[in-house]
Design a protein around this motif. Structure first.
Motif, PDB file in Angstrom:
ATOM      1  N   ASN B  50       0.823  -1.210   0.000  1.00  0.00           N
ATOM      2  CA  ASN B  50       0.000   0.000   0.000  1.00  0.00           C
ATOM      3  C   ASN B  50       0.857   1.260   0.000  1.00  0.00           C
ATOM      4  O   ASN B  50       0.557   2.225  -0.698  1.00  0.00           O
ATOM      5  CB  ASN B  50      -0.905   0.005   1.226  1.00  0.00           C
ATOM      6  CG  ASN B  50      -2.165  -0.793   1.021  1.00  0.00           C
ATOM      7  OD1 ASN B  50      -2.473  -1.170  -0.093  1.00  0.00           O
ATOM      8  ND2 ASN B  50      -2.878  -1.055   2.089  1.00  0.00           N
ATOM      9  N   PHE B  78      -9.262   2.900  -3.722  1.00  0.00           N
ATOM     10  CA  PHE B  78     -10.005   1.646  -3.892  1.00  0.00           C
ATOM     11  C   PHE B  78      -9.044   0.466  -4.053  1.00  0.00           C
ATOM     12  O   PHE B  78      -9.266  -0.611  -3.486  1.00  0.00           O
ATOM     13  CB  PHE B  78     -10.927   1.765  -5.108  1.00  0.00           C
ATOM     14  CG  PHE B  78     -11.880   0.624  -5.251  1.00  0.00           C
ATOM     15  CD1 PHE B  78     -12.915   0.449  -4.357  1.00  0.00           C
ATOM     16  CD2 PHE B  78     -11.727  -0.286  -6.284  1.00  0.00           C
ATOM     17  CE1 PHE B  78     -13.793  -0.618  -4.479  1.00  0.00           C
ATOM     18  CE2 PHE B  78     -12.596  -1.353  -6.417  1.00  0.00           C
ATOM     19  CZ  PHE B  78     -13.630  -1.518  -5.507  1.00  0.00           C
ATOM     20  N   THR B  79      -7.939   0.687  -4.789  1.00  0.00           N
ATOM     21  CA  THR B  79      -6.941  -0.375  -4.953  1.00  0.00           C
ATOM     22  C   THR B  79      -6.336  -0.762  -3.619  1.00  0.00           C
ATOM     23  O   THR B  79      -6.180  -1.951  -3.305  1.00  0.00           O
ATOM     24  CB  THR B  79      -5.839   0.114  -5.912  1.00  0.00           C
ATOM     25  OG1 THR B  79      -6.440   0.608  -7.088  1.00  0.00           O
ATOM     26  CG2 THR B  79      -4.884  -0.991  -6.248  1.00  0.00           C
ATOM     27  N   ARG B  80      -6.018   0.253  -2.804  1.00  0.00           N
ATOM     28  CA  ARG B  80      -5.390  -0.044  -1.500  1.00  0.00           C
ATOM     29  C   ARG B  80      -6.384  -0.719  -0.552  1.00  0.00           C
ATOM     30  O   ARG B  80      -6.000  -1.604   0.215  1.00  0.00           O
ATOM     31  CB  ARG B  80      -4.826   1.235  -0.898  1.00  0.00           C
ATOM     32  CG  ARG B  80      -3.541   1.661  -1.545  1.00  0.00           C
ATOM     33  CD  ARG B  80      -2.880   2.766  -0.772  1.00  0.00           C
ATOM     34  NE  ARG B  80      -3.669   3.985  -0.808  1.00  0.00           N
ATOM     35  CZ  ARG B  80      -3.720   4.813  -1.823  1.00  0.00           C
ATOM     36  NH1 ARG B  80      -3.015   4.548  -2.901  1.00  0.00           N
ATOM     37  NH2 ARG B  80      -4.449   5.899  -1.781  1.00  0.00           N
ATOM     38  N   ALA B  81      -7.642  -0.310  -0.600  1.00  0.00           N
ATOM     39  CA  ALA B  81      -8.650  -0.981   0.229  1.00  0.00           C
ATOM     40  C   ALA B  81      -8.797  -2.437  -0.197  1.00  0.00           C
ATOM     41  O   ALA B  81      -8.917  -3.331   0.649  1.00  0.00           O
ATOM     42  CB  ALA B  81      -9.982  -0.247   0.113  1.00  0.00           C
ATOM     43  N   CYS B  82      -8.753  -2.694  -1.508  1.00  0.00           N
ATOM     44  CA  CYS B  82      -8.853  -4.074  -1.990  1.00  0.00           C
ATOM     45  C   CYS B  82      -7.632  -4.891  -1.591  1.00  0.00           C
ATOM     46  O   CYS B  82      -7.746  -6.092  -1.311  1.00  0.00           O
ATOM     47  CB  CYS B  82      -9.026  -4.086  -3.510  1.00  0.00           C
ATOM     48  SG  CYS B  82     -10.656  -3.573  -4.021  1.00  0.00           S
ATOM     49  N   LEU B  85      -8.252  -5.861   1.936  1.00  0.00           N
ATOM     50  CA  LEU B  85      -9.261  -6.928   1.978  1.00  0.00           C
ATOM     51  C   LEU B  85      -8.667  -8.256   1.516  1.00  0.00           C
ATOM     52  O   LEU B  85      -8.951  -9.313   2.105  1.00  0.00           O
ATOM     53  CB  LEU B  85     -10.439  -6.538   1.086  1.00  0.00           C
ATOM     54  CG  LEU B  85     -11.760  -7.233   1.336  1.00  0.00           C
ATOM     55  CD1 LEU B  85     -12.206  -6.985   2.759  1.00  0.00           C
ATOM     56  CD2 LEU B  85     -12.800  -6.737   0.374  1.00  0.00           C
ATOM     57  N   LEU B  86      -7.810  -8.206   0.495  1.00  0.00           N
ATOM     58  CA  LEU B  86      -7.157  -9.419   0.000  1.00  0.00           C
ATOM     59  C   LEU B  86      -6.259 -10.025   1.081  1.00  0.00           C
ATOM     60  O   LEU B  86      -6.206 -11.257   1.245  1.00  0.00           O
ATOM     61  CB  LEU B  86      -6.332  -9.075  -1.242  1.00  0.00           C
ATOM     62  CG  LEU B  86      -5.631 -10.230  -1.943  1.00  0.00           C
ATOM     63  CD1 LEU B  86      -6.647 -11.160  -2.568  1.00  0.00           C
ATOM     64  CD2 LEU B  86      -4.684  -9.715  -3.010  1.00  0.00           C
TER      65      LEU B  86
END
Lengths: 74, 137
Positions: B50, B78-82, B85-86
């Motif tokens: 991140n 959104f990429t960092r939140a995903c 989550l991953l």
């Protein structure tokens, strides 16, 4: 309990994202304004922006994990 | 003084890898808490990814503000939140680690950034006071 956990997940991620959105907007706006006025200070301003955005965005990422935990318990 | 973003990021990466090595040592020394240490490792790796992604985005926004760069600027939250989550999904579904450890690990690179930022500000203030007194001349 299940419905309350879902509401808690929605509130924790919604409020975290709201705060991060406001904070990020302020940080990026002021940094872009500063770089436009004094391009020679780009390195310093970018580093300050990185520190600020990293701190602001830690909260919604962790709130996302908390929301995931609540969602799993629902 | 760390005014350069790449130098700052290099130090954050070094601190994060140091924390990862401490986690692996604790994993080996305390096998009863392996689920916690494993979660911390997964969260810390996601946090480092991140931080690298954020530095790339900040650099592109700075280049665009300075007059160069093409395309629509965004911070890519959104990429960092995903990615976060991953990390949770990998830690809980694949390895059966503790999700609380992942949540703590996701804060490591940001904590390193905060400590390094405070240290840089303190060092800058001390250097400025030395310059004003003429001790650096």
């Amino acid at each position: 309990m299940g419905a309350l956990a879902l509401v808690a997940a929605a509130i924790v991620f919604g409020l975290g994202a709201l705060g991060a959105g406001i904070g990020n907007g302020l940080i990026v706006g002021r940094t872009v304004e500063g770089i436009s006025r004094q391009p020679e200070l780009r390195g310093t301003l970018q580093t300050t922006m990185f520190i600020g955005v990293a701190l602001v965005e830690a909260l919604p990422v962790i709130s996302l994990v908390l929301a995931f935990m609540f969602f799993a318990k629902a | 003084m760390i005014d350069n973003l790449s130098a700052h990021l290099r130090t954050v990466t070094r601190l994060t890898f140091f924390f990862l090595s401490v986690c692996f040592i604790c994993w080996a020394v305390f096998p009863a808490q392996q689920a916690w240490w494993g979660g911390l490792v997964v969260g810390t790796v996601a946090s480092l990814v991140n931080a690298l992604h954020l530095a790339w985005k900040v650099d592109s926004i700075g280049a665009r503000a300075a007059g160069g760069g093409v395309g629509r600027p965004s911070l890519g939250f959104f990429t960092r939140a995903c990615i976060g989550l991953l990390a949770v999904v990998i830690a809980t579904r694949t390895f059966d680690f503790r999700v609380e450890g992942v949540a703590m690990g996701l804060f490591v690179a940001q904590l390193a950034t905060l400590i390094l930022g405070f240290w840089t500000i303190c060092r800058r203030g001390r250097m400025q006071s030395l310059d004003e007194r003429g001790e650096n001349n």
